[in-house]
Scaffold this motif. Structure first.
Motif, mmCIF file in Angstrom:
data_model
loop_
_atom_site.group_PDB
_atom_site.id
_atom_site.type_symbol
_atom_site.label_atom_id
_atom_site.label_comp_id
_atom_site.label_asym_id
_atom_site.label_seq_id
_atom_site.Cartn_x
_atom_site.Cartn_y
_atom_site.Cartn_z
ATOM 1 N N ILE A 84 1.100 -1.702 1.748
ATOM 2 C CA ILE A 84 0.817 -3.850 0.651
ATOM 3 C C ILE A 84 0.008 -3.717 -0.012
ATOM 4 O O ILE A 84 -0.049 -3.894 -1.577
ATOM 5 N N ILE A 85 -1.287 -3.164 0.860
ATOM 6 C CA ILE A 85 -2.538 -2.987 -0.556
ATOM 7 C C ILE A 85 -2.705 -1.626 -1.349
ATOM 8 O O ILE A 85 -3.312 -2.537 -2.635
ATOM 9 N N ALA A 86 -2.221 -0.822 -1.186
ATOM 10 C CA ALA A 86 -2.355 0.241 -1.723
ATOM 11 C C ALA A 86 -1.243 -0.547 -2.963
ATOM 12 O O ALA A 86 -1.551 0.206 -3.949
ATOM 13 N N ASN A 87 0.273 -0.983 -2.428
ATOM 14 C CA ASN A 87 1.310 -1.569 -4.108
ATOM 15 C C ASN A 87 0.129 -2.832 -4.583
ATOM 16 O O ASN A 87 0.154 -2.243 -5.607
ATOM 17 N N ALA A 88 -0.324 -3.603 -4.094
ATOM 18 C CA ALA A 88 -1.047 -4.438 -4.652
ATOM 19 C C ALA A 88 -2.524 -3.956 -5.545
ATOM 20 O O ALA A 88 -1.979 -4.511 -5.955
ATOM 21 N N MET A 89 -3.254 -2.888 -5.103
ATOM 22 C CA MET A 89 -3.998 -2.073 -5.973
ATOM 23 C C MET A 89 -3.372 -1.652 -6.957
ATOM 24 O O MET A 89 -3.572 -1.715 -8.633
ATOM 25 N N HIS A 90 -2.153 -0.800 -6.512
ATOM 26 C CA HIS A 90 -1.391 -0.300 -7.639
ATOM 27 C C HIS A 90 -1.375 -0.831 -8.745
ATOM 28 O O HIS A 90 -0.925 -0.735 -10.252
ATOM 29 N N SER A 91 -0.433 -1.989 -8.453
ATOM 30 C CA SER A 91 0.315 -3.137 -9.563
ATOM 31 C C SER A 91 -1.223 -3.544 -10.026
ATOM 32 O O SER A 91 -0.258 -4.049 -11.651
ATOM 33 N N TRP A 92 -1.233 -4.111 -10.030
ATOM 34 C CA TRP A 92 -2.617 -4.689 -10.326
ATOM 35 C C TRP A 92 -3.361 -3.795 -11.514
ATOM 36 O O TRP A 92 -3.612 -4.348 -11.965
ATOM 37 N N GLY A 93 -3.324 -2.524 -11.139
ATOM 38 C CA GLY A 93 -3.676 -1.332 -12.583
ATOM 39 C C GLY A 93 -2.929 -1.157 -13.392
ATOM 40 O O GLY A 93 -2.653 -1.197 -14.226
ATOM 41 N N PHE A 94 -1.366 -1.283 -13.067
ATOM 42 C CA PHE A 94 -0.519 -1.393 -13.893
ATOM 43 C C PHE A 94 -0.415 -2.039 -14.768
ATOM 44 O O PHE A 94 -0.534 -2.018 -15.948
ATOM 45 N N PHE A 95 -0.327 -3.209 -14.503
ATOM 46 C CA PHE A 95 -0.625 -4.518 -15.276
ATOM 47 C C PHE A 95 -1.497 -4.731 -15.954
ATOM 48 O O PHE A 95 -1.102 -5.589 -16.706
ATOM 49 N N VAL A 96 -2.046 -4.931 -15.633
ATOM 50 C CA VAL A 96 -3.624 -4.519 -16.569
ATOM 51 C C VAL A 96 -3.736 -3.736 -17.562
ATOM 52 O O VAL A 96 -3.566 -4.740 -18.647
ATOM 53 N N ILE A 97 -3.113 -3.267 -17.263
ATOM 54 C CA ILE A 97 -2.779 -1.789 -18.609
ATOM 55 C C ILE A 97 -2.879 -1.961 -19.471
ATOM 56 O O ILE A 97 -2.341 -2.141 -20.293
#
Length: 393
Positions: free
Chosen positions: A206-219
């Motif tokens: 969950i935390i890995a996906n959260a960080m991955h999504s944070w970076g993905f959508f910000v970019i």
């Protein structure tokens, strides 16, 4: 991002967050349906629904802001089932030593879609008006659905055209037969959510996906505006600056998948392999974003951004494949749970970036915060993740 137009920032927040709120609703329910019915029907219905939402966007834009935000949210609802479906299909169709490459190919299509969309949209707008991309992409989605339903099946043993050699190979390579998995998967409609959430490997996902999504959508959401505001690049060129990294991500993601499968076939444990892949997928982008904040020209900034996004694709051979490994029976709903955490993080990251820019007047500080979060997520992953099957019964 000094000098950013407040109205542009506000519109961007409304537009992007409406998609994410819709995306927040469907992953868990969609993942549960995927575990019970399989990926073919759920994926086909999801693509049909988001194609409809895309096609209706021009009409909604001319009707009202509320209608426009509703179609955007509907797009998010429909798209929320895509990754759980993909993960379930890969788990059924590919043996463990080929899954990282399979996910790499699937995610290459995902990232290349971003690159193609960002590149083609200005061209389609110049030829068919501002609504041109929505009509073309919506109709293309309906065409894809027809091909999907006619060419796919939930599992190899259900496909009418598979050869006996290929079917025997897949079944022999699987730890358990697909038929046995299918029986156990359909025996329980409501997943054991409490048991799933009681395990630390679940939280590492969950935390890995959260960080991955944070970076993905910000970019994805802010880089065109970042290039426009910081380097005064025309938004049409900024779309190109943002499209190039996604093309690199598709290529690097496949290479990472090949390397991951080679490590496993060579005797490296699945646990160590996933930790190596995910460490590169988090620490690499964290370092690259620090470099991006110091770039003095758009070309150097684009190089750092490309490096960040490219290394980020190693996550596809980390947590994304790991979902299938620790819970093959519940991979759909587990992916949905991880996606929900990722969507919440994406909402906070996307909206938070806008508020941060308005309050501080610079996007560079937010990139440094994102970099720090990447390092912390990598640490949590390496402590608590595993490549072994976890007992959730």
């Amino acid at each position: 991002m000094v000098g950013a137009d407040p109205s542009l920032v506000s519109c961007r927040l409304l537009w992007q967050s409406s998609f994410l709120w819709g995306y927040l609703i469907s992953p868990i329910a969609g993942g549960t349906l995927v575990d019970y019915y399989g990926g073919k029907i759920v994926m086909g219905c999801g693509v049909a629904l988001w194609s409809l939402a895309t096609f209706l966007t021009p009409w909604a834009a001319e009707t009202s802001l509320l209608a426009l935000l509703a179609t955007r949210a509907l797009l998010g609802v429909a798209e929320g089932v895509a990754l759980p479906c993909m993960n379930k299909m890969v788990a059924r169709w590919f043996p463990p030593t080929e899954r990282a490459r399979a996910v790499g190919i699937a995610m290459a299509g995902f990232t290349l879609g971003n690159a193609i969309g960002l590149t083609l949209s200005p061209i389609l707008m110049s030829q068919g008006g501002i609504f041109g991309p929505f009509v073309i992409f919506g109709l293309s989605g309906f065409l894809w659905v027809l091909v999907w339903f006619s060419a796919t099946s939930n599992s190899p043993d259900q496909h009418p055209q598979i050869s006996k050699y290929e079917l025997d190979y897949i079944l022999n390579e699987q730890k358990k037969s697909i038929k046995m998995d299918a029986k156990t998967e359909t025996s329980r409609v409501i997943p054991p959510f409490k048991r799933l959430l009681s395990k630390l490997p679940t939280w590492s996902l969950i935390i890995a996906n959260a960080m991955h999504s944070w970076g993905f959508f910000v970019i994805l959401s802010w880089m065109p505006i970042y290039f426009n505001s910081v380097y005064h690049v025309d938004l049409r060129q900024a779309a190109w600056f943002s499209a190039v990294p996604w093309s690199v991500m598709a290529f690097v993601g496949y290479l990472a998948g090949m390397w991951s499968d080679m490590l496993i076939r060579g005797g490296t444990s699945i646990t160590l392999t996933r930790k190596i892949m995910q460490s590169i997928g988090f620490i690499g982008p964290g370092i690259a974003l620090i470099g991006l904040t110091s770039a003095r020209s758009p070309s150097i900034a684009s190089a750092w951004l490309t490096l960040a996004v490219g290394l980020k694709s190693f996550s596809h051979s980390g947590f994304l494949v790991n979902i299938q490994e620790i819970a093959p029976k519940y991979s759909g709903v587990l992916h949905g749970m991880a996606n929900t955490g990722g969507t919440l993080a994406a909402i906070v990251g996307t909206v938070g970036a806008g508020f941060f820019v308005e309050l501080v007047g610079s996007f560079r500080g937010f990139l440094l915060i994102t970099s720090l979060l990447y390092f912390l997520a990598a640490l949590f992953w390496n402590i608590f993740s595993t490549g072994e099957r976890v007992n959730f019964e």
